[in-house]
Scaffold this motif. Structure first.
Motif, PDB file in Angstrom:
ATOM      1  N   ALA A  80       0.851  -1.192   0.000  1.00 24.75           N
ATOM      2  CA  ALA A  80       0.000   0.000   0.000  1.00 24.75           C
ATOM      3  C   ALA A  80       0.885   1.240   0.000  1.00 24.75           C
ATOM      4  O   ALA A  80       1.990   1.226   0.535  1.00 24.75           O
ATOM      5  CB  ALA A  80      -0.903  -0.002   1.222  1.00 24.75           C
ATOM      6  N   PHE A  81       0.408   2.294  -0.641  1.00 24.00           N
ATOM      7  CA  PHE A  81       1.157   3.549  -0.599  1.00 24.00           C
ATOM      8  C   PHE A  81       0.227   4.724  -0.858  1.00 24.00           C
ATOM      9  O   PHE A  81      -0.873   4.565  -1.359  1.00 24.00           O
ATOM     10  CB  PHE A  81       2.326   3.553  -1.591  1.00 24.00           C
ATOM     11  N   GLN A  82       0.704   5.907  -0.450  1.00 24.67           N
ATOM     12  CA  GLN A  82      -0.019   7.148  -0.709  1.00 24.67           C
ATOM     13  C   GLN A  82       0.816   8.034  -1.605  1.00 24.67           C
ATOM     14  O   GLN A  82       2.046   8.076  -1.497  1.00 24.67           O
ATOM     15  CB  GLN A  82      -0.305   7.898   0.585  1.00 24.67           C
ATOM     16  N   TRP A  83       0.132   8.749  -2.459  1.00 24.21           N
ATOM     17  CA  TRP A  83       0.755   9.665  -3.394  1.00 24.21           C
ATOM     18  C   TRP A  83       0.020  10.987  -3.290  1.00 24.21           C
ATOM     19  O   TRP A  83      -1.206  11.025  -3.182  1.00 24.21           O
ATOM     20  CB  TRP A  83       0.629   9.085  -4.800  1.00 24.21           C
ATOM     21  N   GLY A  84       0.747  12.072  -3.260  1.00 24.85           N
ATOM     22  CA  GLY A  84       0.140  13.392  -3.200  1.00 24.85           C
ATOM     23  C   GLY A  84       0.731  14.294  -4.264  1.00 24.85           C
ATOM     24  O   GLY A  84       1.840  14.052  -4.761  1.00 24.85           O
ATOM     25  N   PHE A  85      -0.003  15.327  -4.605  1.00 17.45           N
ATOM     26  CA  PHE A  85       0.464  16.254  -5.639  1.00 17.45           C
ATOM     27  C   PHE A  85      -0.138  17.636  -5.415  1.00 17.45           C
ATOM     28  O   PHE A  85      -1.172  17.779  -4.768  1.00 17.45           O
ATOM     29  CB  PHE A  85       0.085  15.750  -7.035  1.00 17.45           C
ATOM     30  N   CYS A  86       0.534  18.633  -5.950  1.00 16.38           N
ATOM     31  CA  CYS A  86       0.010  19.993  -6.002  1.00 16.38           C
ATOM     32  C   CYS A  86       0.210  20.498  -7.419  1.00 16.38           C
ATOM     33  O   CYS A  86       1.167  20.106  -8.104  1.00 16.38           O
ATOM     34  CB  CYS A  86       0.746  20.908  -5.026  1.00 16.38           C
TER      35      CYS A  86
ATOM     36  N   THR B 164       0.384  27.153  -1.015  1.00 17.96           N
ATOM     37  CA  THR B 164       1.716  27.460  -1.513  1.00 17.96           C
ATOM     38  C   THR B 164       2.518  26.171  -1.574  1.00 17.96           C
ATOM     39  O   THR B 164       2.349  25.300  -0.715  1.00 17.96           O
ATOM     40  CB  THR B 164       2.420  28.521  -0.641  1.00 17.96           C
ATOM     41  N   PHE B 165       3.319  26.024  -2.612  1.00 19.93           N
ATOM     42  CA  PHE B 165       4.172  24.841  -2.699  1.00 19.93           C
ATOM     43  C   PHE B 165       5.434  25.137  -3.488  1.00 19.93           C
ATOM     44  O   PHE B 165       5.493  26.073  -4.273  1.00 19.93           O
ATOM     45  CB  PHE B 165       3.423  23.631  -3.281  1.00 19.93           C
ATOM     46  N   ARG B 166       6.463  24.325  -3.204  1.00 16.41           N
ATOM     47  CA  ARG B 166       7.755  24.404  -3.887  1.00 16.41           C
ATOM     48  C   ARG B 166       8.112  23.013  -4.391  1.00 16.41           C
ATOM     49  O   ARG B 166       7.647  22.019  -3.857  1.00 16.41           O
ATOM     50  CB  ARG B 166       8.855  24.883  -2.935  1.00 16.41           C
TER      51      ARG B 166
ATOM     52  N   ASN C  20      11.477  20.610  -6.510  1.00 13.55           N
ATOM     53  CA  ASN C  20      12.879  20.563  -6.934  1.00 13.55           C
ATOM     54  C   ASN C  20      12.950  20.232  -8.423  1.00 13.55           C
ATOM     55  O   ASN C  20      11.924  20.078  -9.087  1.00 13.55           O
ATOM     56  CB  ASN C  20      13.688  19.577  -6.081  1.00 13.55           C
ATOM     57  N   GLU C  21      14.175  20.105  -8.923  1.00 18.08           N
ATOM     58  CA  GLU C  21      14.377  19.860 -10.357  1.00 18.08           C
ATOM     59  C   GLU C  21      13.815  18.516 -10.821  1.00 18.08           C
ATOM     60  O   GLU C  21      13.613  18.306 -12.015  1.00 18.08           O
ATOM     61  CB  GLU C  21      15.858  19.988 -10.737  1.00 18.08           C
ATOM     62  N   ASN C  22      13.530  17.607  -9.895  1.00 17.96           N
ATOM     63  CA  ASN C  22      12.936  16.303 -10.241  1.00 17.96           C
ATOM     64  C   ASN C  22      11.411  16.324 -10.183  1.00 17.96           C
ATOM     65  O   ASN C  22      10.768  15.290 -10.362  1.00 17.96           O
ATOM     66  CB  ASN C  22      13.466  15.213  -9.324  1.00 17.96           C
ATOM     67  N   GLY C  23      10.825  17.484  -9.881  1.00 12.61           N
ATOM     68  CA  GLY C  23       9.367  17.588  -9.784  1.00 12.61           C
ATOM     69  C   GLY C  23       8.808  17.065  -8.473  1.00 12.61           C
ATOM     70  O   GLY C  23       7.605  16.866  -8.351  1.00 12.61           O
ATOM     71  N   GLU C  24       9.684  16.897  -7.481  1.00 12.86           N
ATOM     72  CA  GLU C  24       9.237  16.424  -6.167  1.00 12.86           C
ATOM     73  C   GLU C  24       8.876  17.627  -5.298  1.00 12.86           C
ATOM     74  O   GLU C  24       9.606  18.624  -5.278  1.00 12.86           O
ATOM     75  CB  GLU C  24      10.351  15.624  -5.485  1.00 12.86           C
ATOM     76  N   CYS C  25       7.767  17.531  -4.599  1.00 12.93           N
ATOM     77  CA  CYS C  25       7.382  18.597  -3.676  1.00 12.93           C
ATOM     78  C   CYS C  25       8.403  18.658  -2.545  1.00 12.93           C
ATOM     79  O   CYS C  25       8.754  17.625  -1.959  1.00 12.93           O
ATOM     80  CB  CYS C  25       6.005  18.337  -3.084  1.00 12.93           C
ATOM     81  N   THR C  26       8.871  19.861  -2.250  1.00 11.31           N
ATOM     82  CA  THR C  26       9.805  20.046  -1.140  1.00 11.31           C
ATOM     83  C   THR C  26       9.176  20.843  -0.008  1.00 11.31           C
ATOM     84  O   THR C  26       9.701  20.877   1.092  1.00 11.31           O
ATOM     85  CB  THR C  26      11.087  20.768  -1.613  1.00 11.31           C
ATOM     86  N   TYR C  27       8.054  21.501  -0.289  1.00  7.08           N
ATOM     87  CA  TYR C  27       7.354  22.302   0.702  1.00  7.08           C
ATOM     88  C   TYR C  27       5.910  22.442   0.259  1.00  7.08           C
ATOM     89  O   TYR C  27       5.635  22.697  -0.914  1.00  7.08           O
ATOM     90  CB  TYR C  27       7.991  23.691   0.810  1.00  7.08           C
ATOM     91  N   ILE C  28       4.995  22.263   1.201  1.00  4.15           N
ATOM     92  CA  ILE C  28       3.570  22.490   0.940  1.00  4.15           C
ATOM     93  C   ILE C  28       3.003  23.205   2.157  1.00  4.15           C
ATOM     94  O   ILE C  28       3.205  22.765   3.291  1.00  4.15           O
ATOM     95  CB  ILE C  28       2.803  21.172   0.696  1.00  4.15           C
ATOM     96  N   GLY C  29       2.312  24.297   1.925  1.00  2.00           N
ATOM     97  CA  GLY C  29       1.672  25.019   3.006  1.00  2.00           C
ATOM     98  C   GLY C  29       0.268  25.408   2.600  1.00  2.00           C
ATOM     99  O   GLY C  29      -0.049  25.504   1.418  1.00  2.00           O
ATOM    100  N   ASN C  30      -0.579  25.595   3.580  1.00  2.00           N
ATOM    101  CA  ASN C  30      -1.919  26.085   3.300  1.00  2.00           C
ATOM    102  C   ASN C  30      -2.421  26.873   4.489  1.00  2.00           C
ATOM    103  O   ASN C  30      -1.920  26.735   5.598  1.00  2.00           O
ATOM    104  CB  ASN C  30      -2.868  24.946   2.915  1.00  2.00           C
ATOM    105  N   SER C  31      -3.385  27.696   4.230  1.00  2.61           N
ATOM    106  CA  SER C  31      -3.986  28.513   5.266  1.00  2.61           C
ATOM    107  C   SER C  31      -5.466  28.628   4.950  1.00  2.61           C
ATOM    108  O   SER C  31      -5.835  28.985   3.836  1.00  2.61           O
ATOM    109  CB  SER C  31      -3.332  29.900   5.266  1.00  2.61           C
ATOM    110  N   THR C  32      -6.291  28.306   5.904  1.00  4.87           N
ATOM    111  CA  THR C  32      -7.734  28.401   5.727  1.00  4.87           C
ATOM    112  C   THR C  32      -8.240  29.399   6.763  1.00  4.87           C
ATOM    113  O   THR C  32      -8.286  29.097   7.943  1.00  4.87           O
ATOM    114  CB  THR C  32      -8.404  27.026   5.904  1.00  4.87           C
TER     115      THR C  32
END
Length: 139
Positions: free
Chosen positions: A70-76, A110-112, A114-126
């Motif tokens: 089993a695994f989880q995958w996320g994206f922005c 907000t998200f950042r 890297n050169e491989n398309g991997e998320c290095t930072y994800i933030g949100n504010s509600t």
């Protein structure tokens, strides 16, 4: 006495209108491909006159099978113009996946990446100031 009642009624009427007002924060979507970051709020993206503008994040959870665990995958992802789309993903990173899951309707995201398309930072504010302005009801 009638004048006093009218003044009190006016004060209550104005205070109820003020309670529907409040601070509104507009943050249009911005994508910086060189800086490898994107940010903006979902409200501005949704109601933008630019048909290409969007921002958001999501997750997918895959159950274990006979051949894979089993695994989880996320994206922005975000876009401000045709052909200018930012995208990053993360696999099984609990901190980043939790940030994605914490987003709600009308969040600032907000998200950042890297050169491989991997998320290095994800933030949100509600917060209330990201909600659309409420229509004032006639009484």
């Amino acid at each position: 006495m009638k004048t006093k009642s009218m003044i009190i009624s006016a004060i209550f009427a104005l205070s109820s209108v003020a309670s529907l007002a409040g601070y509104v924060q507009d943050v249009p979507v911005e994508v910086d491909m060189e800086g490898m970051f994107a940010h903006g709020n979902m409200k501005n993206a949704r109601y933008s006159e630019n048909e290409f503008e969007f921002i958001g994040c999501g997750t997918r959870t895959y159950a274990a099978t006979d051949t894979s665990p089993a695994f989880q995958w996320g994206f922005c992802q975000a876009s401000v113009a045709e052909g200018e789309t930012a995208f990053c993903s993360t696999f099984d990173n609990p901190e980043l996946l939790n940030q994605i899951k914490a987003a709600a309707s009308y969040s600032y995201i907000t998200f950042r990446w890297n050169e491989n398309g991997e998320c290095t930072y994800i933030g949100n504010s509600t917060q209330s100031f990201y909600l659309p302005q409420a229509k004032k009801e006639a009484k």
